[in-house]
Design a protein around this motif. Structure first.
Motif, PDB file in Angstrom:
ATOM      1  N   MET A   1      30.192  13.385 -33.150  1.00 42.05           N
ATOM      2  CA  MET A   1      28.817  13.109 -32.995  1.00 42.05           C
ATOM      3  C   MET A   1      28.472  11.629 -32.643  1.00 42.05           C
ATOM      4  O   MET A   1      28.003  11.183 -31.986  1.00 42.05           O
ATOM      5  N   GLN A   2      28.913  10.855 -33.723  1.00 40.92           N
ATOM      6  CA  GLN A   2      29.058   9.425 -33.755  1.00 40.92           C
ATOM      7  C   GLN A   2      29.546   8.754 -32.375  1.00 40.92           C
ATOM      8  O   GLN A   2      28.874   7.766 -31.970  1.00 40.92           O
ATOM      9  N   ASN A   3      30.450   9.076 -31.803  1.00 47.22           N
ATOM     10  CA  ASN A   3      31.185   8.624 -30.820  1.00 47.22           C
ATOM     11  C   ASN A   3      30.349   8.943 -29.406  1.00 47.22           C
ATOM     12  O   ASN A   3      30.279   8.235 -28.516  1.00 47.22           O
ATOM     13  N   ARG A   4      29.754  10.024 -29.338  1.00 48.76           N
ATOM     14  CA  ARG A   4      29.045  10.517 -28.158  1.00 48.76           C
ATOM     15  C   ARG A   4      27.601  10.021 -28.380  1.00 48.76           C
ATOM     16  O   ARG A   4      26.921   9.756 -27.488  1.00 48.76           O
ATOM     17  N   PHE A   5      26.990   9.681 -29.619  1.00 49.53           N
ATOM     18  CA  PHE A   5      25.781   8.898 -29.915  1.00 49.53           C
ATOM     19  C   PHE A   5      25.788   7.878 -30.526  1.00 49.53           C
ATOM     20  O   PHE A   5      25.263   7.834 -31.733  1.00 49.53           O
ATOM     21  N   PRO A   6      26.317   6.729 -30.089  1.00 55.18           N
ATOM     22  CA  PRO A   6      26.482   5.451 -30.898  1.00 55.18           C
ATOM     23  C   PRO A   6      25.489   4.770 -31.425  1.00 55.18           C
ATOM     24  O   PRO A   6      25.273   4.034 -32.245  1.00 55.18           O
ATOM     25  N   GLU A   7      24.237   5.203 -30.657  1.00 53.30           N
ATOM     26  CA  GLU A   7      22.885   4.499 -30.997  1.00 53.30           C
ATOM     27  C   GLU A   7      21.996   5.328 -32.024  1.00 53.30           C
ATOM     28  O   GLU A   7      21.029   4.755 -32.332  1.00 53.30           O
ATOM     29  N   ALA A   8      22.808   6.637 -32.417  1.00 50.18           N
ATOM     30  CA  ALA A   8      21.925   7.205 -33.169  1.00 50.18           C
ATOM     31  C   ALA A   8      21.612   6.567 -34.509  1.00 50.18           C
ATOM     32  O   ALA A   8      22.307   6.082 -35.130  1.00 50.18           O
ATOM     33  N   THR A   9      20.413   6.886 -35.036  1.00 49.46           N
ATOM     34  CA  THR A   9      19.934   6.424 -36.390  1.00 49.46           C
ATOM     35  C   THR A   9      20.157   7.276 -37.373  1.00 49.46           C
ATOM     36  O   THR A   9      20.333   6.975 -38.529  1.00 49.46           O
ATOM     37  N   SER A  10      20.471   8.569 -36.977  1.00 51.79           N
ATOM     38  CA  SER A  10      20.697   9.607 -38.117  1.00 51.79           C
ATOM     39  C   SER A  10      21.172  10.730 -37.256  1.00 51.79           C
ATOM     40  O   SER A  10      20.826  11.203 -36.146  1.00 51.79           O
ATOM     41  N   VAL A  11      21.947  11.493 -38.050  1.00 53.43           N
ATOM     42  CA  VAL A  11      22.661  12.937 -37.540  1.00 53.43           C
ATOM     43  C   VAL A  11      22.526  13.924 -38.371  1.00 53.43           C
ATOM     44  O   VAL A  11      23.181  13.785 -39.497  1.00 53.43           O
ATOM     45  N   ASN A  12      21.721  15.008 -38.517  1.00 56.75           N
ATOM     46  CA  ASN A  12      21.527  15.836 -39.363  1.00 56.75           C
ATOM     47  C   ASN A  12      21.949  17.297 -38.935  1.00 56.75           C
ATOM     48  O   ASN A  12      21.388  17.721 -37.711  1.00 56.75           O
ATOM     49  N   PHE A  13      22.879  17.893 -39.695  1.00 51.68           N
ATOM     50  CA  PHE A  13      23.339  19.238 -39.079  1.00 51.68           C
ATOM     51  C   PHE A  13      22.507  20.258 -39.855  1.00 51.68           C
ATOM     52  O   PHE A  13      22.290  20.289 -41.093  1.00 51.68           O
ATOM     53  N   GLY A  14      22.257  21.368 -38.894  1.00 51.27           N
ATOM     54  CA  GLY A  14      21.779  22.618 -39.508  1.00 51.27           C
ATOM     55  C   GLY A  14      22.800  23.724 -39.901  1.00 51.27           C
ATOM     56  O   GLY A  14      24.062  23.480 -40.394  1.00 51.27           O
ATOM     57  N   LYS A  15      22.661  24.665 -39.201  1.00 55.62           N
ATOM     58  CA  LYS A  15      23.568  25.815 -39.332  1.00 55.62           C
ATOM     59  C   LYS A  15      24.700  25.633 -38.489  1.00 55.62           C
ATOM     60  O   LYS A  15      24.609  25.233 -37.493  1.00 55.62           O
ATOM     61  N   ILE A  16      25.887  25.746 -39.183  1.00 55.01           N
ATOM     62  CA  ILE A  16      27.359  25.572 -38.405  1.00 55.01           C
ATOM     63  C   ILE A  16      28.031  26.765 -38.951  1.00 55.01           C
ATOM     64  O   ILE A  16      28.117  27.130 -39.986  1.00 55.01           O
ATOM     65  N   PHE A  17      29.083  27.011 -37.789  1.00 56.04           N
ATOM     66  CA  PHE A  17      29.850  28.040 -37.995  1.00 56.04           C
ATOM     67  C   PHE A  17      31.102  27.912 -37.234  1.00 56.04           C
ATOM     68  O   PHE A  17      30.893  27.016 -36.143  1.00 56.04           O
ATOM     69  N   THR A  18      32.004  28.369 -37.705  1.00 56.67           N
ATOM     70  CA  THR A  18      33.402  28.356 -36.563  1.00 56.67           C
ATOM     71  C   THR A  18      33.695  29.647 -35.904  1.00 56.67           C
ATOM     72  O   THR A  18      33.240  30.763 -36.480  1.00 56.67           O
ATOM     73  N   HIS A  19      34.397  29.599 -34.842  1.00 54.55           N
ATOM     74  CA  HIS A  19      34.770  30.804 -34.195  1.00 54.55           C
ATOM     75  C   HIS A  19      36.329  30.403 -33.861  1.00 54.55           C
ATOM     76  O   HIS A  19      36.665  29.304 -33.350  1.00 54.55           O
ATOM     77  N   GLN A  20      37.335  31.511 -34.049  1.00 57.13           N
ATOM     78  CA  GLN A  20      38.516  31.288 -33.859  1.00 57.13           C
ATOM     79  C   GLN A  20      39.135  32.244 -32.531  1.00 57.13           C
ATOM     80  O   GLN A  20      38.919  33.568 -32.902  1.00 57.13           O
ATOM     81  N   ASP A  21      39.600  31.701 -31.529  1.00 56.81           N
ATOM     82  CA  ASP A  21      40.138  32.625 -30.495  1.00 56.81           C
ATOM     83  C   ASP A  21      41.668  32.081 -30.254  1.00 56.81           C
ATOM     84  O   ASP A  21      42.030  31.131 -29.925  1.00 56.81           O
ATOM     85  N   GLY A  22      42.520  32.949 -31.007  1.00 58.21           N
ATOM     86  CA  GLY A  22      43.851  32.606 -30.713  1.00 58.21           C
ATOM     87  C   GLY A  22      44.153  31.411 -32.017  1.00 58.21           C
ATOM     88  O   GLY A  22      43.719  31.375 -32.906  1.00 58.21           O
ATOM     89  N   GLU A  23      44.692  30.385 -31.365  1.00 55.40           N
ATOM     90  CA  GLU A  23      44.791  29.197 -31.929  1.00 55.40           C
ATOM     91  C   GLU A  23      43.791  28.100 -31.737  1.00 55.40           C
ATOM     92  O   GLU A  23      43.724  27.060 -32.607  1.00 55.40           O
ATOM     93  N   VAL A  24      42.773  28.535 -31.085  1.00 57.92           N
ATOM     94  CA  VAL A  24      41.688  27.322 -30.719  1.00 57.92           C
ATOM     95  C   VAL A  24      40.538  27.652 -31.800  1.00 57.92           C
ATOM     96  O   VAL A  24      40.096  28.740 -31.743  1.00 57.92           O
ATOM     97  N   VAL A  25      40.104  26.470 -32.620  1.00 58.51           N
ATOM     98  CA  VAL A  25      39.187  26.985 -33.350  1.00 58.51           C
ATOM     99  C   VAL A  25      38.031  26.378 -33.027  1.00 58.51           C
ATOM    100  O   VAL A  25      38.049  24.943 -32.687  1.00 58.51           O
ATOM    101  N   SER A  26      36.724  26.635 -32.721  1.00 59.44           N
ATOM    102  CA  SER A  26      35.429  26.054 -32.226  1.00 59.44           C
ATOM    103  C   SER A  26      34.549  26.100 -33.191  1.00 59.44           C
ATOM    104  O   SER A  26      34.380  26.762 -34.334  1.00 59.44           O
ATOM    105  N   VAL A  27      33.732  24.791 -33.291  1.00 53.87           N
ATOM    106  CA  VAL A  27      32.636  24.585 -34.026  1.00 53.87           C
ATOM    107  C   VAL A  27      31.281  24.582 -33.371  1.00 53.87           C
ATOM    108  O   VAL A  27      31.191  24.075 -32.224  1.00 53.87           O
TER     109      VAL A  27
END
Length: 73
Positions: A1-27
């Protein structure tokens, strides 16, 4: 997120989960990115998969919805 939004003053995550399809893990989840030119107020969805990040604020709801349906559901 920091690379995508370098001007961000804060980054707060809420609900997060992962999903795996074969060897690809997504967030999938919610993030609230605070930055000086912020057009979104509050949490928005994001998907990180196979080295690519899509966020509603930067990429639009349609792009995130398509990726979400493909990867997170």
């Amino acid at each position: 997120m920091q690379n995508r939004f370098p001007e961000a003053t804060s980054v707060n995550f809420g609900k997060i989960f992962t999903h795996q399809d074969g060897e690809v893990v997504s967030v999938c989840g919610d993030v609230d990115v605070q930055q000086p030119q912020d057009s979104f107020d509050g949490p928005e969805r994001f998907v990180w998969s196979d080295g690519a990040l899509v966020v509603e604020e930067a990429d639009g709801t349609d792009a995130v919805s398509a990726k979400w349906a493909d990867v997170c559901e």
